[in-house]
Design an enzyme around this catalytic site. Structure first.
Site, PDB file in Angstrom:
ATOM      1  N   PRO A   5      39.818  36.744  38.280  1.00 48.63           N
ATOM      2  CA  PRO A   5      41.095  36.757  37.554  1.00 48.63           C
ATOM      3  C   PRO A   5      41.391  38.123  36.948  1.00 48.63           C
ATOM      4  CG  PRO A   5      39.441  35.464  36.374  1.00 48.63           C
ATOM      5  CD  PRO A   5      38.866  35.806  37.711  1.00 48.63           C
ATOM      6  N   GLU A   6      42.570  38.624  37.189  1.00 50.83           N
ATOM      7  CA  GLU A   6      43.002  39.875  36.582  1.00 50.83           C
ATOM      8  C   GLU A   6      44.202  39.581  35.676  1.00 50.83           C
ATOM      9  OE1 GLU A   6      43.109  43.532  38.511  1.00 50.83           O
ATOM     10  OE2 GLU A   6      41.611  43.055  40.025  1.00 50.83           O
ATOM     11  N   HIS A  93      31.943  21.771  35.342  1.00 52.09           N
ATOM     12  CA  HIS A  93      32.111  23.073  34.688  1.00 52.09           C
ATOM     13  C   HIS A  93      33.282  23.125  33.715  1.00 52.09           C
ATOM     14  CE1 HIS A  93      28.920  24.549  37.193  1.00 52.09           C
ATOM     15  NE2 HIS A  93      29.555  24.138  38.271  1.00 52.09           N
ATOM     16  N   ARG A 112      30.800  30.126  36.722  1.00 54.57           N
ATOM     17  CA  ARG A 112      29.817  31.219  36.635  1.00 54.57           C
ATOM     18  C   ARG A 112      29.552  31.642  35.194  1.00 54.57           C
ATOM     19  NH1 ARG A 112      31.097  35.657  41.053  1.00 54.57           N
ATOM     20  NH2 ARG A 112      29.069  36.365  40.312  1.00 54.57           N
ATOM     21  N   ARG A 153      38.365  65.248  32.293  1.00 53.15           N
ATOM     22  CA  ARG A 153      37.431  64.246  32.818  1.00 53.15           C
ATOM     23  C   ARG A 153      37.217  64.492  34.309  1.00 53.15           C
ATOM     24  NH1 ARG A 153      37.331  59.631  29.314  1.00 53.15           N
ATOM     25  NH2 ARG A 153      35.581  58.972  30.596  1.00 53.15           N
TER      26      ARG A 153
END
Ligand SMILES: [Zn+2]
Length: 271
Positions: A5-6, A93, A112, A153
């Site tokens: 999931p984003e 779950h 998970r 960077r």
């Protein structure tokens, strides 16, 4: 490849939960375990039970559920978390079960268990450990601020865009997609990107995230699948998970590994 999931999934989840929870009293809150990735607050169930939901929101990949007791439940879906609405039956779950005063039920399911659930005072939300360090939302990113943060960077731009302190809520999929849209090579040293490249990148990030949120909202009635799962929807990607396939420019998508994670890009149009 399993889809993690984003931000768009979290946003779609929050909008789906809003339809069920907003304005409702949480009649019953059952915790079927006392932790996910980390322990739940000890008084989580007690503070949620009987409270009414006064607002929902999202910050980065965190979902927020605010109650009339001045608490905000902060949840993260981790690798496999999802909320289910009015499930016909409980699954192994389903770790948190919430029943509302109008007879609806939502469950937080996470096979998970890389997700997390916390409870913070709404007034202190911005300074909570999870949220305090987050950078701007992808849709509120400013090219000049980003340039400042990336200055000097030498790390690849791909890796730094995954850093939640630089941009909140971006994950592997949308970083790959945004870099492709902006025609930027994922291996390029972040500090060496031109002002124009960064402007293209900021625009591309806003677009890919905005389009995905829209897709999530429009493909699902009430943002829930027939089985009640919120947040997951099928998406079409330009490069992500398309190794060896054609890019629109005539090049072929390549997969490389950066920081232990797959990067998909087109060597022809992302030089
Ligand atoms: Zn290409």
């Amino acid at each position: 490849m399993a889809s993690v999931p984003e931000l768009p999934e979290v946003e779609t989840t929050v909008r789906g939960l809003e339809k069920v929870l907003l304005g409702r009293r949480l009649e019953r809150v059952e915790l079927r375990r006392d932790d996910l990735r980390r322990a739940f607050p000890q008084d989580l169930g007690q503070r949620l039970t009987g409270a009414s939901v006064v607002g929902l929101g999202r910050r980065g990949k965190f979902g927020l559920i605010r109650t009339d007791r001045g608490d905000t439940m902060v949840f993260h879906l981790g690798m496999s978390g999802k909320w289910r609405v009015d499930p016909a039956e409980l699954h192994a779950h389903d770790h948190i079960i919430i029943d509302t005063d109008d007879g609806r039920r939502v469950t937080l399911n996470d096979p998970r268990r890389f997700g997390s659930v916390d409870l913070v005072r709404t007034s202190d939300q911005a300074s909570s450990p999870d949220l305090a360090a987050l950078g701007p939302e992808p849709t509120e990113l400013d090219a000049r601020d980003l340039r400042e943060k990336l200055k000097g960077r030498s790390a690849p731009i791909k890796s730094l865009l995954l850093d939640q302190r630089i941009v909140a809520g971006l994950g592997n999929i949308y970083v790959c997609e945004a870099l492709h849209r902006a025609h930027i090579n994922p291996r390029q040293a972040a500090g060496r990107l031109s002002r124009h490249a960064l402007e293209r990148l900021v625009l591309a990030i806003g677009e890919v995230i905005g389009e995905a949120i829209e897709a999530g909202g429009s493909t699902l009635r009430d943002y829930a699948r027939p089985d009640g799962e919120l947040g997951y929807f099928s998406k079409r990607f330009a490069v992500y998970d398309r190794e060896g396939k054609d890019c629109g420019c005539g090049g072929k998508v390549r997969r490389i590994v950066q920081g232990g994670r797959s990067t998909f890009y087109c060597p022809q149009c992302q030089r």
